[in-house]
Motif scaffolding. Structure first.
Motif, PDB file in Angstrom:
ATOM      1  N   LYS A  39       0.725  -0.736   0.445  1.00 18.05           N
ATOM      2  CA  LYS A  39      -0.401   0.295  -0.008  1.00 18.05           C
ATOM      3  C   LYS A  39       1.028   1.410   0.353  1.00 18.05           C
ATOM      4  O   LYS A  39       1.813   1.406   0.698  1.00 18.05           O
ATOM      5  CB  LYS A  39      -0.668  -0.020   1.338  1.00 18.05           C
ATOM      6  CG  LYS A  39      -1.632  -1.112   1.303  1.00 18.05           C
ATOM      7  CD  LYS A  39      -2.623  -1.256   2.298  1.00 18.05           C
ATOM      8  CE  LYS A  39      -3.666  -1.921   2.412  1.00 18.05           C
ATOM      9  NZ  LYS A  39      -4.879  -2.671   3.197  1.00 18.05           N
ATOM     10  N   PRO A  40       0.376   2.204  -0.942  1.00 20.93           N
ATOM     11  CA  PRO A  40       1.146   3.530  -1.058  1.00 20.93           C
ATOM     12  C   PRO A  40       1.407   4.221   0.987  1.00 20.93           C
ATOM     13  O   PRO A  40       0.092   3.730   1.365  1.00 20.93           O
ATOM     14  CB  PRO A  40       0.882   4.298  -1.521  1.00 20.93           C
ATOM     15  CG  PRO A  40      -0.320   3.896  -1.834  1.00 20.93           C
ATOM     16  CD  PRO A  40      -0.597   2.555  -1.739  1.00 20.93           C
ATOM     17  N   PRO A  41       2.137   4.837   0.846  1.00 22.31           N
ATOM     18  CA  PRO A  41       2.407   5.411   2.225  1.00 22.31           C
ATOM     19  C   PRO A  41       0.862   6.491   1.987  1.00 22.31           C
ATOM     20  O   PRO A  41       0.638   7.220   1.198  1.00 22.31           O
ATOM     21  CB  PRO A  41       3.175   6.622   2.270  1.00 22.31           C
ATOM     22  CG  PRO A  41       4.287   5.758   1.009  1.00 22.31           C
ATOM     23  CD  PRO A  41       3.342   5.152  -0.243  1.00 22.31           C
ATOM     24  N   ALA A  42       0.289   7.365   3.607  1.00 19.64           N
ATOM     25  CA  ALA A  42      -0.507   8.115   3.195  1.00 19.64           C
ATOM     26  C   ALA A  42       0.348   9.399   2.858  1.00 19.64           C
ATOM     27  O   ALA A  42       1.614   9.980   3.642  1.00 19.64           O
ATOM     28  CB  ALA A  42      -1.092   7.605   4.509  1.00 19.64           C
ATOM     29  N   GLU A  43      -0.365  10.454   3.064  1.00 21.69           N
ATOM     30  CA  GLU A  43      -0.290  11.461   2.902  1.00 21.69           C
ATOM     31  C   GLU A  43      -0.332  12.701   3.803  1.00 21.69           C
ATOM     32  O   GLU A  43      -1.312  11.768   4.861  1.00 21.69           O
ATOM     33  CB  GLU A  43      -0.574  12.303   1.415  1.00 21.69           C
ATOM     34  CG  GLU A  43      -0.445  11.401  -0.528  1.00 21.69           C
ATOM     35  CD  GLU A  43      -1.039  12.058  -1.082  1.00 21.69           C
ATOM     36  OE1 GLU A  43      -1.364  13.159  -1.005  1.00 21.69           O
ATOM     37  OE2 GLU A  43      -1.100  12.207  -1.746  1.00 21.69           O
ATOM     38  N   ARG A  44       0.474  13.757   4.292  1.00 21.06           N
ATOM     39  CA  ARG A  44       0.405  14.167   5.957  1.00 21.06           C
ATOM     40  C   ARG A  44      -1.291  14.766   5.996  1.00 21.06           C
ATOM     41  O   ARG A  44      -1.802  15.356   6.985  1.00 21.06           O
ATOM     42  CB  ARG A  44       0.597  15.581   5.915  1.00 21.06           C
ATOM     43  CG  ARG A  44       2.396  14.475   5.709  1.00 21.06           C
ATOM     44  CD  ARG A  44       3.331  15.886   6.692  1.00 21.06           C
ATOM     45  NE  ARG A  44       5.153  14.969   6.646  1.00 21.06           N
ATOM     46  CZ  ARG A  44       5.294  14.727   8.226  1.00 21.06           C
ATOM     47  NH1 ARG A  44       4.518  14.177   8.680  1.00 21.06           N
ATOM     48  NH2 ARG A  44       6.504  13.691   7.260  1.00 21.06           N
ATOM     49  N   THR A  55       3.483   3.026   5.408  1.00 23.06           N
ATOM     50  CA  THR A  55       2.917   2.161   4.143  1.00 23.06           C
ATOM     51  C   THR A  55       0.910   3.386   5.249  1.00 23.06           C
ATOM     52  O   THR A  55       0.757   3.375   6.290  1.00 23.06           O
ATOM     53  CB  THR A  55       2.477   1.298   4.673  1.00 23.06           C
ATOM     54  OG1 THR A  55       1.843   0.826   3.342  1.00 23.06           O
ATOM     55  CG2 THR A  55       2.604   0.915   5.452  1.00 23.06           C
ATOM     56  N   ASN A  56      -0.579   3.488   4.293  1.00 21.56           N
ATOM     57  CA  ASN A  56      -0.750   3.356   4.320  1.00 21.56           C
ATOM     58  C   ASN A  56      -1.955   2.224   4.787  1.00 21.56           C
ATOM     59  O   ASN A  56      -3.005   2.079   4.037  1.00 21.56           O
ATOM     60  CB  ASN A  56      -2.110   4.653   3.940  1.00 21.56           C
ATOM     61  CG  ASN A  56      -3.292   4.511   3.915  1.00 21.56           C
ATOM     62  OD1 ASN A  56      -4.037   4.869   5.667  1.00 21.56           O
ATOM     63  ND2 ASN A  56      -4.359   5.277   3.065  1.00 21.56           N
ATOM     64  N   GLY A  57      -1.467   1.403   5.991  1.00 20.77           N
ATOM     65  CA  GLY A  57      -2.411   0.614   6.304  1.00 20.77           C
ATOM     66  C   GLY A  57      -1.528  -1.432   6.122  1.00 20.77           C
ATOM     67  O   GLY A  57      -0.218  -0.832   5.445  1.00 20.77           O
ATOM     68  N   PHE A  58      -2.163  -2.331   6.891  1.00 16.91           N
ATOM     69  CA  PHE A  58      -0.582  -3.235   6.827  1.00 16.91           C
ATOM     70  C   PHE A  58      -1.087  -4.115   6.591  1.00 16.91           C
ATOM     71  O   PHE A  58      -2.441  -4.991   7.753  1.00 16.91           O
ATOM     72  CB  PHE A  58       0.651  -3.526   7.472  1.00 16.91           C
ATOM     73  CG  PHE A  58       1.187  -4.669   7.286  1.00 16.91           C
ATOM     74  CD1 PHE A  58       2.056  -4.233   6.606  1.00 16.91           C
ATOM     75  CD2 PHE A  58       0.568  -5.904   8.596  1.00 16.91           C
ATOM     76  CE1 PHE A  58       2.662  -5.650   6.582  1.00 16.91           C
ATOM     77  CE2 PHE A  58       1.719  -6.120   8.984  1.00 16.91           C
ATOM     78  CZ  PHE A  58       2.700  -6.454   7.633  1.00 16.91           C
ATOM     79  N   HIS A  59      -1.267  -5.074   5.477  1.00 20.52           N
ATOM     80  CA  HIS A  59      -1.132  -6.930   5.433  1.00 20.52           C
ATOM     81  C   HIS A  59      -1.077  -8.161   5.064  1.00 20.52           C
ATOM     82  O   HIS A  59       0.168  -7.679   3.791  1.00 20.52           O
ATOM     83  CB  HIS A  59      -2.761  -6.477   4.571  1.00 20.52           C
ATOM     84  CG  HIS A  59      -3.516  -7.794   4.709  1.00 20.52           C
ATOM     85  ND1 HIS A  59      -5.160  -8.293   3.716  1.00 20.52           N
ATOM     86  CD2 HIS A  59      -3.619  -8.752   5.611  1.00 20.52           C
ATOM     87  CE1 HIS A  59      -5.670  -9.428   4.309  1.00 20.52           C
ATOM     88  NE2 HIS A  59      -4.996 -10.495   5.175  1.00 20.52           N
ATOM     89  N   MET A  60      -1.020  -8.845   5.182  1.00 24.75           N
ATOM     90  CA  MET A  60       0.601  -9.801   5.189  1.00 24.75           C
ATOM     91  C   MET A  60      -0.362 -11.132   5.199  1.00 24.75           C
ATOM     92  O   MET A  60      -0.857 -11.157   6.548  1.00 24.75           O
ATOM     93  CB  MET A  60       1.534  -9.653   5.758  1.00 24.75           C
ATOM     94  CG  MET A  60       3.101 -10.518   5.618  1.00 24.75           C
ATOM     95  SD  MET A  60       4.528 -10.192   6.033  1.00 24.75           S
ATOM     96  CE  MET A  60       5.474 -11.686   6.170  1.00 24.75           C
ATOM     97  N   THR A  61       0.120 -11.747   4.662  1.00 26.72           N
ATOM     98  CA  THR A  61      -0.895 -13.354   5.198  1.00 26.72           C
ATOM     99  C   THR A  61       0.348 -14.798   4.144  1.00 26.72           C
ATOM    100  O   THR A  61       1.055 -14.285   3.610  1.00 26.72           O
ATOM    101  CB  THR A  61      -1.588 -13.278   4.390  1.00 26.72           C
ATOM    102  OG1 THR A  61      -1.588 -13.511   2.608  1.00 26.72           O
ATOM    103  CG2 THR A  61      -2.491 -12.868   4.248  1.00 26.72           C
TER     104      THR A  61
END
Length: 261
Positions: free
Chosen positions: A42-47, A72-78
């Motif tokens: 996921k791309p980084p969030a903007e300020r 990262t704008n959220g994280f999901h790893m499986t």
């Protein structure tokens, strides 16, 4: 509006993803029986997204949470395991994106007049003790945001303990189980994230931090899914702790890592 994520890459080849997972991806990929280790990049969030969230919720986001979202704008790893010829999903590590970092509702549980609300469930008989700080409240005394729905097994929450306006230094991370009881996890988001990585996203791992622990069904799942993979859980736990120690941290895993038969 939900943020768009790129297709899930296999493995973790990019430096920032390697930093994000603290090297756990390589450990999983090299472990016997483990397959399909996947991160949804996921791309980084903007300020301005962080500022908008703070203004909307009248809460100051903690610095470690801000830094996470700026990476990262959220994280999901499986990850999955291979049992005979079958691929079985097992581990799942997730942190909601900013758009899903939403406050637990205090509205009526049913769309009926005089219906009960979460605030009606308040029980002040179990307050602060030597083992656990004062629990969060469903009423205006606390402001609670969902970090992870835990695949329906409960909710990991970012809790502001002093109501609104909410200050960053007043936050803690708590686990709300399916019976709506609170269990303290960590003082900071950073410490929780390290615990998440250390426990590899195994189902119901948060229950290891409750008085009743992980369910017998979950323990059976850990072993039966890895049948024939001798000691793989113990090795994964040990290797993940060693990897995190290289990063200057050593969270204590509480899952009972049984030796597979």
């Amino acid at each position: 509006m939900e943020e768009k994520a790129s297709p899930p890459p296999q493995g973790c080849s990019k430096p920032h993803l390697e930093k994000l997972t603290l090297g756990i991806t390589r450990i999983l990929e090299s472990s016997p029986g483990v397959t399909e280790v996947t991160i949804i990049e996921k791309p980084p969030a903007e300020r301005h997204m962080i500022s908008s969230w703070e203004q909307k919720n009248n809460c100051v986001m903690p610095e470690d949470v801000k830094n996470f979202y700026l990476m990262t704008n959220g994280f999901h790893m499986t990850w999955s395991v291979k049992l005979d010829e079958h691929i079985i999903p097992l581990g799942s590590m997730a942190i909601n994106s900013i758009s899903k970092l939403t406050q637990l509702t205090q509205s009526s549980m049913y769309s009926l007049p005089n219906a009960p609300t979460l605030a009606d469930l308040e029980d002040d008989t179990h307050e602060a003790s030597d083992d656990q700080p004062e629990k969060p409240h469903f009423d205006s005394r606390s402001v609670i945001f969902e970090l992870d729905s835990c695949n329906g097994n409960g909710k990991v929450c970012l809790v502001y303990k002093s109501g609104k306006p909410a200050l960053a230094e007043d936050t803690e991370i708590w686990f709300l189980d399916r019976a709506l009881y609170w269990h303290f996890l960590t003082d900071t988001f950073t410490a929780y994230y390290r615990l998440l990585i250390t426990h590899l996203g195994l189902p119901q791992w948060q229950y290891a931090f409750t008085n009743y622990g992980i369910s017998p069904q979950a323990k059976i799942t850990y072993n039966s899914k890895m049948k024939g993979r001798k000691c793989v859980h113990w090795k994964l736990a040990l290797r993940s702790c060693v990897c995190l120690r290289r990063h200057g941290v050593w969270p204590e895993p509480k899952i009972l890592w049984h030796q597979a038969p």
